[in-house]
Scaffold this motif. Structure first.
Motif, PDB file in Angstrom:
ATOM      1  N   ILE A 177       1.381  -1.558  -0.115  1.00  0.00           N
ATOM      2  CA  ILE A 177      -0.423  -0.276  -0.097  1.00  0.00           C
ATOM      3  C   ILE A 177       1.222   0.787   0.059  1.00  0.00           C
ATOM      4  O   ILE A 177       0.088   2.135  -0.816  1.00  0.00           O
ATOM      5  CB  ILE A 177      -1.077   0.108   1.346  1.00  0.00           C
ATOM      6  N   LEU A 178       1.874   1.081   1.070  1.00  0.00           N
ATOM      7  CA  LEU A 178       2.715   2.265   1.057  1.00  0.00           C
ATOM      8  C   LEU A 178       3.128   2.933  -0.384  1.00  0.00           C
ATOM      9  O   LEU A 178       3.611   4.359  -1.023  1.00  0.00           O
ATOM     10  CB  LEU A 178       4.029   1.947   1.927  1.00  0.00           C
ATOM     11  N   LEU A 179       3.734   1.205  -1.440  1.00  0.00           N
ATOM     12  CA  LEU A 179       4.741   2.053  -2.325  1.00  0.00           C
ATOM     13  C   LEU A 179       3.405   2.478  -3.895  1.00  0.00           C
ATOM     14  O   LEU A 179       3.543   3.374  -4.354  1.00  0.00           O
ATOM     15  CB  LEU A 179       5.437   0.894  -3.623  1.00  0.00           C
ATOM     16  N   GLN A 180       1.834   1.601  -3.546  1.00  0.00           N
ATOM     17  CA  GLN A 180       1.160   2.790  -4.104  1.00  0.00           C
ATOM     18  C   GLN A 180       0.479   4.096  -4.061  1.00  0.00           C
ATOM     19  O   GLN A 180       0.867   4.516  -4.708  1.00  0.00           O
ATOM     20  CB  GLN A 180      -0.117   1.778  -3.978  1.00  0.00           C
ATOM     21  N   GLN A 181       0.872   4.055  -2.410  1.00  0.00           N
ATOM     22  CA  GLN A 181       0.096   5.366  -2.098  1.00  0.00           C
ATOM     23  C   GLN A 181       1.931   6.520  -2.741  1.00  0.00           C
ATOM     24  O   GLN A 181       0.484   7.412  -3.073  1.00  0.00           O
ATOM     25  CB  GLN A 181       0.455   5.113  -0.875  1.00  0.00           C
ATOM     26  N   ALA A 182       2.716   6.381  -2.440  1.00  0.00           N
ATOM     27  CA  ALA A 182       4.198   7.296  -3.079  1.00  0.00           C
ATOM     28  C   ALA A 182       4.247   7.249  -4.664  1.00  0.00           C
ATOM     29  O   ALA A 182       4.080   8.739  -4.891  1.00  0.00           O
ATOM     30  CB  ALA A 182       4.916   6.425  -2.733  1.00  0.00           C
TER      31      ALA A 182
END
Length: 610
Positions: free
Chosen positions: A427-432
């Motif tokens: 999720i963090l990579l997608q958000q970034a």
């Protein structure tokens, strides 16, 4: 012109004819990933009907849910050659050996695929070593071939239950590799597959982001941005999209342009880094090392191996499920033995910083100035804010690579960013990615971690699906030409049966940045053997970052591989001209040589191993 005269064993011939391709009835894929591996297959009939691709489900003793891949762990017996177990089973088996204190003689390899990552000019050899989790070493090809053999045999056993008359020759095997791998690393993977028992004319090497792209182009529901409605399968001819393949070990990026309803072409050279999902684990280990010291952390791994394995497994589980939008903290079991190792540090006169520390809680406070870590008995709690720090390096590196590849497009518009690979489910990579590139729709397919695996099956069925690629380096062969006094260096002058020659000439076949068609030779050149009694000719395959290198000994020119051709019997080899062409547009470099006098044609994959 003349060929170089270095001695090298001939590479295996690999002439896959259309008849052989048509004879395959099963199309199978092996994805030997850095963190997770698996296999998939489909029959020709299934693919003709657009039916489901079968992906094996794997089960771990540590979780009740099945997964489309198993962990990339190889446990090898004390003889250094025989595979004891692979995947989740290897983890469980090794854990059992550790509990019984019987693990010291075994070899336990995990995340070993990154050992093949290197520069384009770095040589690989069959004696290359890999280091296991406890610091022991084995030849890399043994570990890779044992792993591929296990996956291939596991799949073949399943096939035999479904198709009683299935034979090895009925199968087209597709082995996936990162796009940023060198020609040498791809070749070692092919050699490992051959050593594992796969037939030479049945192997195709596929680039991971290309395989994922093929899969997502086939299915509407597989890859669609729900907000914008952008679907990869419905992009118009000429549309361009970026493929971000974020796995455990590597982050691969490439840009594809839709060439037709079934084909795409690569329009920017692939790039990437080795900061995939495992970089998050390394940041966690860095945190542990900062607390204990490097020396004591290694002691913790060596002495309390079962607790170390559990701790890293616990972190991996929390990492995969972490969603900062839905949770404000992360709880993990923290082994009591870690504190025991720390207390031994505190009594050590060598580690002065630790001596002054009164407790493990105090040591954490030195790292955590914001009271974001709580240690209570066998549980450690991180705030989501602190836990997110473990992801920062990997996400920043991925964003940096995306920016670099977009700059290469010189203002051209991207229809979307396709995120595939296990780390793309983070999720963090997608958000970034969405935050940094708000104007570009981001598409994350269902089960992004198996997109490469399923796409590789389709890649084997439609091998020309990537119609064109950008060549990353200038490629050529080392040969000789007529020596011209004053124009050629005197130290390159040689006398042969074919006259006075200048050696080390770089005969260019393709220039870096050139867009070439896959499966087609780019240049055909005429060569003449050097000596009358010559029975073999050998080429040095050279690569360079220069556009027009003159000599193979120039700066930034490197010999990366070699190929040997056995000549037909003749009294005077200097009368036997050779038409030689190389195809650099595929995933492997293929050479085709024809004897003008006899018409004999040999097609071979270039050898890249010393």
């Amino acid at each position: 012109m003349e060929l170089s005269a270095l001695n090298m064993a001939t590479s295996a011939e690999c002439d896959i004819t259309s008849d052989q391709a048509d004879s395959k009835i099963i199309f199978a894929a092996i994805d030997l990933g850095t963190s997770y591996s698996g296999w998939a297959f489909a029959s020709k009939t299934d693919l003709d009907r657009n039916s489901t691709i079968y992906v094996k489900s794997w089960y771990s003793t540590y979780t009740s849910n099945s997964t489309g891949k198993t962990s990339t762990c190889a446990l090898i017996k004390p003889d250094g050659e025989t595979l004891d177990s692979f995947g989740y089973e290897a983890e469980s088996r090794y854990d059992d050996l550790v509990t019984k204190k019987q693990h010291q003689a075994y070899f336990f390899f995990k995340n070993f695929k990154t050992g093949l990552y290197g520069k384009y000019y770095q040589p690989l050899n069959t004696g290359m070593k890999l280091v296991d989790q406890m610091g022991r070493v084995l030849p890399a090809i043994n570990v890779f071939s044992a792993s591929i053999r296990f996956l291939a045999e596991d799949m073949f056993s399943d096939l035999k239950r479904r198709f009683q008359d299935i034979r090895p020759g009925d199968i087209r095997w597709v082995i996936t590799v990162p796009a940023i791998w060198t020609d040498q690393a791809k070749y070692l993977m092919r050699e490992s597959a051959l050593q594992a028992g796969l037939l030479p004319d049945s192997i195709i090497i596929a680039l991971e982001p290309e395989a994922a792209s093929v899969y997502c182009r086939q299915l509407d529901v597989c890859a669609i941005n729900r907000d914008s409605g952008v679907a990869l399968s419905s992009l118009k001819i000429g549309s361009k999209y970026l493929v971000l393949d974020a796995g455990g070990g590597t982050v691969d990026l490439t840009v594809h342009e839709v060439a037709s309803s079934k084909t795409v072409k690569q329009i920017v050279t692939a790039s990437g880094n080795v900061h995939g999902g495992n970089a998050v684990n390394k940041e966690f280990e860095k945190f542990l090392r900062t607390t204990l010291s490097d020396e004591k952390y290694e002691q913790f791994k060596r002495i309390e191996t079962d607790d170390w394995l559990y701790l890293m497994g616990e972190f991996e589980s929390k990492k995969k499920s972490f969603n900062p939008k839905e949770q404000d903290h992360v709880n993990m079991r923290f082994p009591h033995s870690f504190k025991g190792i720390y207390e031994s540090n505190k009594r050590s006169s060598i580690l002065k910083r630790i001596i002054k520390t009164k407790s493990l809680d105090d040591a954490f406070r030195e790292i955590d100035t914001g009271n974001e870590i709580t240690l209570k008995r066998d549980k450690i709690t991180f705030t989501s804010h602190f836990f997110s720090n473990f992801f920062k390096l990997a996400t920043l590196k991925a964003i940096h690579e995306i920016k670099k590849i977009i700059e290469k497009m010189q203002g051209e518009t991207l229809s979307c960013i396709l995120m595939v690979g296990g780390f793309s489910e983070c999720i963090l990579l997608q958000q970034a990615v969405k935050t940094e590139f708000p104007d570009i729709p981001v598409v994350v397919p269902v089960e992004a971690s198996t997109a490469v695996l399923k796409g590789a099956v389709l890649y084997g069925y439609y091998p020309p699906v990537i119609s064109e690629r950008i060549v990353k380096y200038t490629y050529g062969v080392s040969g000789s030409a007529e020596f011209i006094p004053g124009a050629h260096p005197i130290e390159k002058r040689v006398v042969t049966d074919n006259g006075v020659r200048c050696k080390d000439i770089f005969f260019k076949h393709v220039t870096r940045g050139e867009l070439v068609k896959t499966g087609e030779s780019q240049r055909t050149k005429l060569f003449v053997p050097q000596y009358r009694d010559q029975r073999t000719v050998k080429w040095d395959i050279c690569a360079s970052k220069l556009e027009n290198p003159r000599y193979t000994t120039d700066k930034d020119c490197h010999v990366i591989g070699r190929v040997t051709l056995n000549l037909s019997g003749t009294d005077d080899a200097t009368n036997n001209q050779l038409e030689v062409s190389f195809a650099f547009g595929g995933t492997e470099i293929v050479v085709t040589a024809k004897e003008v006098k006899t018409g004999k044609i040999v097609k071979s994959v270039v050898s890249f191993l010393e």
